[in-house]
Design a protein around this motif. Sequence first.
Motif, short mmCIF file in Angstrom:
data_model
loop_
_atom_site.label_atom_id
_atom_site.label_comp_id
_atom_site.label_asym_id
_atom_site.label_seq_id
_atom_site.Cartn_x
_atom_site.Cartn_y
_atom_site.Cartn_z
N VAL A 115 0.72 -1.19 -0.07
CA VAL A 115 -0.10 -0.09 0.10
C VAL A 115 0.90 1.37 -0.25
N LYS A 116 1.97 1.45 0.88
CA LYS A 116 2.86 2.30 1.01
C LYS A 116 3.45 2.49 -0.21
N GLU A 117 3.75 1.55 -1.03
CA GLU A 117 4.83 1.66 -2.36
C GLU A 117 3.73 1.82 -3.64
N GLU A 118 2.41 2.13 -3.03
CA GLU A 118 1.54 2.20 -4.26
C GLU A 118 1.24 1.34 -5.08
N LYS A 119 1.45 -0.03 -4.73
CA LYS A 119 1.59 -1.27 -5.59
C LYS A 119 -0.06 -1.78 -5.44
N LEU A 120 -0.75 -1.24 -4.57
CA LEU A 120 -1.96 -1.84 -4.10
C LEU A 120 -2.81 -0.65 -3.84
N SER A 121 -3.97 -0.72 -4.51
CA SER A 121 -4.76 0.56 -4.62
C SER A 121 -5.77 0.31 -3.53
N PRO A 122 -6.38 1.07 -2.94
CA PRO A 122 -7.44 1.09 -2.24
C PRO A 122 -8.94 0.37 -2.57
N ASN A 123 -8.98 0.34 -3.86
CA ASN A 123 -10.03 -0.53 -4.50
C ASN A 123 -9.57 -2.01 -4.55
N GLU A 124 -8.35 -2.25 -4.60
CA GLU A 124 -7.79 -3.73 -4.60
C GLU A 124 -7.60 -4.00 -3.16
N LEU A 125 -7.52 -3.47 -2.36
CA LEU A 125 -7.57 -3.52 -0.98
C LEU A 125 -8.92 -3.94 -0.59
N GLU A 126 -9.89 -3.26 -0.96
CA GLU A 126 -11.47 -3.51 -0.67
C GLU A 126 -11.77 -5.01 -1.28
N GLU A 127 -11.30 -5.15 -2.48
CA GLU A 127 -11.56 -6.44 -3.14
C GLU A 127 -10.93 -7.39 -2.29
N ILE A 128 -9.77 -7.53 -1.77
CA ILE A 128 -9.22 -8.45 -0.89
C ILE A 128 -9.96 -8.64 0.35
N MET A 129 -10.35 -7.66 0.78
CA MET A 129 -11.19 -7.46 2.16
C MET A 129 -12.29 -8.39 1.89
N ASP A 130 -12.95 -7.96 0.72
CA ASP A 130 -14.44 -8.67 0.11
C ASP A 130 -13.92 -10.27 0.28
N MET A 131 -12.91 -10.72 -0.47
CA MET A 131 -12.45 -12.05 -0.71
C MET A 131 -12.45 -12.78 0.64
N ILE A 132 -11.86 -11.93 1.55
CA ILE A 132 -11.48 -12.73 2.99
C ILE A 132 -12.91 -12.95 3.66
N ARG A 133 -13.69 -11.78 3.65
CA ARG A 133 -14.97 -11.98 4.32
C ARG A 133 -15.93 -13.05 3.59
N ASN A 134 -15.95 -13.10 2.32
CA ASN A 134 -16.69 -14.19 1.80
C ASN A 134 -15.96 -15.53 1.66
N ASN A 135 -14.77 -15.51 1.94
CA ASN A 135 -13.80 -16.93 2.18
C ASN A 135 -13.82 -17.45 0.69
N LYS A 136 -13.22 -16.61 -0.23
CA LYS A 136 -13.00 -16.76 -1.64
C LYS A 136 -11.73 -16.45 -2.09
N SER A 137 -11.24 -17.07 -3.10
CA SER A 137 -9.74 -16.81 -3.56
C SER A 137 -9.96 -16.57 -4.88
#
Length: 120
Positions: free
Chosen positions: A98-120
């Motif tokens: 995130v600090k290196e701007e290699k991961l956008s807030p939108n991508e981070l949110e997608e990852i969070m959704d994947m974790i919440r929904n237990n999907k990969s």
Amino acid sequence: MEKLTIQEEEAMLSIWQLGGGFIRDILDNLKSDDMPYTTLASTIRNLEKKGYVKAVKYANAKRYEPLITSEEYKAKFMNSFVGDYFKNSYKEMVSFFVKEEKLSPNELEEIMDMIRNNKS
């Protein structure tokens, strides 16, 4: 299990994609066109010594088959990578990207959704 060199990883990626093959098949499947046949043959012999592939003899030729899946390799070396560079903290790793701007807030949110929904 030893870490693979870049050349060995490239060969293994091709072997995993093919599900195994003869050196010519593996060479034809490689993304880089600049690896000579003899170099690939030597690289695959190293992979065999390291226990990543096995050779199955067909007449005068050998077909190389993977002994480890790409998922097993990723799991082993991602754990090692996170341990070596991020003190065994995936949180530290994500924070770094995130600090290196290699991961956008939108991508981070997608990852969070994947974790919440237990999907990969």
